[in-house]
Design a protein around this motif. Structure first.
Motif, short mmCIF file in Angstrom:
data_model
loop_
_atom_site.label_atom_id
_atom_site.label_comp_id
_atom_site.label_asym_id
_atom_site.label_seq_id
_atom_site.Cartn_x
_atom_site.Cartn_y
_atom_site.Cartn_z
N MET A 223 44.33 33.86 49.90
CA MET A 223 42.78 33.00 50.29
C MET A 223 42.51 32.59 51.63
N GLN A 224 43.63 32.11 51.93
CA GLN A 224 43.17 31.04 53.61
C GLN A 224 43.37 32.69 54.54
N ASP A 225 43.68 33.60 54.82
CA ASP A 225 43.77 34.47 54.85
C ASP A 225 42.74 35.63 54.98
N THR A 226 41.42 35.88 54.29
CA THR A 226 40.97 36.40 54.21
C THR A 226 39.76 36.04 55.07
N ASN A 227 39.14 37.05 56.10
CA ASN A 227 37.59 36.84 56.92
C ASN A 227 36.98 37.01 56.31
N PRO A 228 35.63 36.91 57.61
CA PRO A 228 34.57 36.88 56.50
C PRO A 228 34.05 37.93 56.14
N LEU A 229 34.64 39.22 56.46
CA LEU A 229 34.08 40.59 55.64
C LEU A 229 35.13 41.04 54.25
N GLN A 230 35.81 39.95 54.46
CA GLN A 230 36.45 40.17 53.04
C GLN A 230 35.95 39.45 51.93
N TRP A 231 35.30 38.36 52.21
CA TRP A 231 34.01 37.42 51.56
C TRP A 231 32.77 37.73 51.24
N ALA A 232 32.81 38.95 52.27
CA ALA A 232 31.18 39.33 51.42
C ALA A 232 31.98 40.77 51.22
N LEU A 233 33.53 40.90 50.32
CA LEU A 233 33.36 41.97 49.36
C LEU A 233 33.47 41.65 48.16
N LEU A 234 33.65 39.63 48.19
CA LEU A 234 34.31 38.62 47.00
C LEU A 234 32.79 38.53 46.13
N GLN A 235 31.85 38.27 47.23
CA GLN A 235 30.94 37.07 46.92
C GLN A 235 29.71 38.38 46.61
N PRO A 236 29.50 39.74 46.35
CA PRO A 236 28.96 39.50 44.62
C PRO A 236 29.27 39.64 43.66
N LEU A 237 30.23 39.74 43.54
CA LEU A 237 31.32 39.78 42.24
C LEU A 237 31.17 38.24 41.80
N VAL A 238 31.08 37.12 42.85
CA VAL A 238 30.79 35.69 42.20
C VAL A 238 30.18 35.47 40.66
N GLY A 239 30.51 35.09 39.58
CA GLY A 239 29.65 34.72 38.84
C GLY A 239 29.17 35.51 37.49
N LYS A 240 29.80 37.14 38.13
CA LYS A 240 30.47 38.27 37.12
C LYS A 240 31.59 38.59 36.97
N VAL A 241 32.78 38.13 38.08
CA VAL A 241 34.03 38.25 37.04
C VAL A 241 34.66 36.55 37.24
N LYS A 242 35.43 36.15 36.61
CA LYS A 242 36.88 35.41 36.32
C LYS A 242 37.08 35.89 37.98
N LEU A 243 36.91 34.70 38.73
CA LEU A 243 37.79 34.71 40.15
C LEU A 243 38.60 33.48 40.38
N PHE A 244 40.03 33.77 40.27
CA PHE A 244 40.71 32.61 40.38
C PHE A 244 41.52 33.03 41.85
N CYS A 245 41.22 31.85 42.95
CA CYS A 245 41.74 32.16 44.72
C CYS A 245 42.65 31.43 44.89
N VAL A 246 43.98 32.03 45.20
CA VAL A 246 45.42 31.35 45.42
C VAL A 246 45.35 30.98 47.10
N GLY A 247 45.19 29.82 47.48
CA GLY A 247 45.72 29.81 49.00
C GLY A 247 46.24 28.92 49.73
N ASP A 248 46.59 28.74 51.11
CA ASP A 248 46.79 27.20 50.92
C ASP A 248 46.38 27.07 52.44
N ASP A 249 45.50 26.02 53.19
CA ASP A 249 44.84 25.75 53.97
C ASP A 249 45.50 25.20 55.07
N ALA A 250 46.76 25.28 54.88
CA ALA A 250 47.97 24.29 56.18
C ALA A 250 48.43 25.92 56.52
#
Length: 659
Positions: A223-250
């Motif tokens: 998830m830490q490698d996603t860019n704003p465009l990829q977040w824009a792709l996910l955002q409309p689906l938030v609340g409509k799907v089970k969203l499970f994101c894994v990543g490392d901010d470091a």
């Protein structure tokens, strides 16, 4: 293996994540903490709970990661896992576009890659000697950065090409012409693929309903490698799907590509009801290696809020070796590799982590001189290399005769054909009604040999035999390519075509083959069999996430390298540099060996307008107890000799000042 056994193998943190019942969850998974195992367990758990596998979509950043996850879930769930999808963001979006093109306002379209974009920008920019506009590659990067970060062109210019701000008006016109040319030819570039899907999902509840009808759970890796465009792709689906994101901010190290650190660091603000969990038990490295890695993050003004614990115990303390220059660093590493090999260690147990391919030039030379077998990972992807793209250009015009960019590349291979002439002829060819007419026009042109024209005719009817098509294209071009690349290591390049044929065997249609590898270029190491051979691995840090090895060398940890001189004075850039070094340190399993130059450089930290410290050298205040330090003088030059250098242990109590 059953699901119960898989769940039983998880530690308490992994188990909590894999079996959570909340709708939205973010898992901050430290390096080596079993991220992939947790995603596999999550998918298996959802299937076991009654969610059909075909309702689950896993999003990753590489084809290899997607394939590995699917395979592992199938091992645990058998037939129940049938229909589970895992793919890159681009491939997922292409799946949607191909499945329902009209819903996205599309009919017929072709995918173009970066080389095609460069060609378009080169033509639009022109070649006048006095041309003040940025080069085609810079324009291409600027365009992609603005798209992926969803920033205005003027802001992207300030960020990426400040020296070109005064030419904004001309650059704007050029970008508009590029957009128009794409639309006229029905071309989609990488960024269009994501943007079209994101925009339509944001503007159409019916489309969201259609997607969620066959995708009720989204599992997002890295998830830490996603860019704003990829977040824009996910955002409309938030609340409509089970969203499970894994990543490392470091491990967020792709800001130069537009990756947005905030997508993971501010996840809770963007998805307020999300559960945030942490994985901190590291199964890769020993504690001595993790103590140094943890210390590096602790020095940051950003709260990473994780301290990795080693499942494997304390282990050896990392080493830091100080030498006089890059030649001596390379020489010492060669000697150390030889010493270990003579003591029975396999070459393959050793990995060298480089800032860039260029930074490894002395080391590659030393490895060759010492006859040490090695492979380099992180260079050009196989199907992005020039000689392979030359062959693909012939295949592309066979699949899509309207692809004027592919025609241009094919035509400019031949002696006496330049960009301008190729562009004019390409425009003629795409207007012609069929393959016979195009071949007749090529014959009248007189520059393309008769054999190549005959093969073009054959390709038109052989598109279901992908490997045969590649063989024919090679027959058509081999002699000309050998001439074009005679001073550019043709004997090495020609071997790549065997790998291309290997890939081709997996596909039943030429168009499908071309599209898959344009979307997700594959590296030579992914299909080459060299991993089974006994070789030292040289790898760029940006290619190394997920990689690990028993003994890891990190050369050039010197001032102006970590952080790099280019990042000095910018808080966000310096912090990304910290994460780059963190990724390098956490690749080591048993031994971590750093080398640096004994430069007379002492750098001074700065502070930004928010009062945040901007470090000028990450190892300035490195505590004495974290590393064993040796300084070397007069390294013997003969490769393969035992190390006869004089070394002195130094006191680090007041930071590293090695002179």
């Amino acid at each position: 293996m059953t699901l119960a056994k898989l769940i039983d193998e998880l530690n308490p943190q992994q188990k909590q994540a894999a079996t959570t019942t909340v709708q939205n969850c973010l898992v901050l998974a430290g390096a080596g903490c079993g991220k992939t195992k947790t995603i596999v367990a999550r998918a298996a758990y959802l299937i076991d709970q009654g969610l059909p596998a075909q309702q689950i979509q896993i999003l990753t950043f590489t084809r290899r990661a997607a394939s590995e996850i699917i395979t592992r879930v199938e091992q645990h769930m058998g037939e129940q896992a049938k229909g589970l999808r895992a793919s890159t963001f681009h491939t997922f979006c292409m799946y949607l576009l191909r499945r329902n093109p009209r819903a996205f306002g599309l009919t017929q379209f072709s995918i173009i890659d970066r080389d095609d974009q460069l060609l378009m920008f080169r033509l639009l920019r022109g070649k006048d000697k006095g041309n003040v506009l940025p080069k085609a590659a810079e324009l291409c990067d600027l365009y992609s950065y603005a798209r992926n970060t969803k920033t205005k062109l003027s802001d992207a210019l300030v960020e990426q090409l400040p020296q070109a701000v005064e030419y904004k008006a001309q650059i704007t016109e050029l970008m508009k012409a590029y957009e128009q040319r794409k639309q006229e030819r029905n071309f989609l570039d990488y960024d269009d693929i994501l943007a079209i899907v994101a925009v339509h999902l944001q503007n159409s509840s019916e489309l969201v309903k259609w997607v969620t009808g066959f995708c009720s759970a989204l599992l997002v890796d890295e998830m830490q490698d996603t860019n704003p465009l990829q977040w824009a792709l996910l955002q409309p689906l938030v609340g409509k799907v089970k969203l499970f994101c894994v990543g490392d901010d470091a491990q967020s190290i792709y800001g130069f590509r537009g990756a947005d650190f905030e997508n993971i660091h501010h996840f809770k603000a963007r998805v307020p009801d999300a559960e945030v969990l942490t994985l901190e038990m590291n199964y890769r490295s020993t504690q001595g290696i993790l103590d140094l890695s943890n210390w590096l993050l602790d020095q940051s003004q950003i709260g990473y809020d994780k301290h990795l614990q080693a499942y494997r115990g304390k282990g050896l303390k990392p080493q830091l070796h100080i030498l006089s220059n890059e030649f001596e660093e390379a020489n010492w590493i060669i000697q150390d590799l030889n010493r270990r090999h003579l003591q029975g260690a396999a070459w393959a147990e050793h990995m060298v982590l480089l800032r860039s391919g260029f930074s490894g030039r002395y080391l590659e030379g030393a490895l060759i001189a010492a006859n040490i077998p090695y492979r380099f990972i992180g260079g050009v992807k196989l199907l992005e290399s020039a000689h392979v793209k030359d062959v693909l250009s012939l295949l592309r015009v066979s699949v899509n005769p309207q692809d004027d960019l592919a025609w241009m590349r094919f035509l400019t291979l031949w002696d006496g054909v330049g960009d301008v002439g190729a562009s004019k002829l390409a425009q003629e060819l795409i207007q012609l009604p069929d393959i016979e007419a195009r071949c007749q026009r090529l014959e009248r042109h007189g520059k393309v040999p008769q054999q190549a024209i005959l093969i073009l005719m054959q390709l038109d009817v052989l598109q279901q035999h992908v490997e045969a098509c590649i063989g024919l294209a090679l027959d058509a071009l081999a002699e000309q390519l050998e001439n074009n690349y005679k001073t550019k290591d043709w004997s090495r390049r020609v071997k790549d075509f065997d790998l291309v044929k290997q890939l081709a065997r997996k596909h039943s249609a030429l168009g499908e083959f071309l599209e898959e590898y344009v979307l997700d270029p594959i590296s030579i190491s992914e299909i080459d069999k060299t991993p089974d051979q006994d070789l030292v691995t040289l790898i760029t840090i940006h290619s190394a996430k997920g990689a690990e090895q028993k003994v890891c060398y990190v050369p050039h940890v010197s001032p102006n390298q970590y952080p790099h001189a280019r990042a000095q004075g910018d808080f966000d850039d310096v912090e990304e540099e910290r994460r780059v070094l963190y990724v390098a340190l956490t690749r080591a399993e048993n031994e971590l060996i750093l080398t640096k130059q004994n430069l007379n450089v002492w750098s001074q930290d700065q502070y930004d307008e928010l009062g945040r410290k901007i470090e000028s050298y990450f190892l300035n205040d490195l505590p004495q107890h974290l590393v064993d330090v040796q300084i070397h003088r007069d390294i013997p030059r003969a490769y393969g000799q035992a190390n006869r250098s004089r070394s002195t242990t130094i006191n680090l109590g007041f930071g590293i000042d090695f002179d």
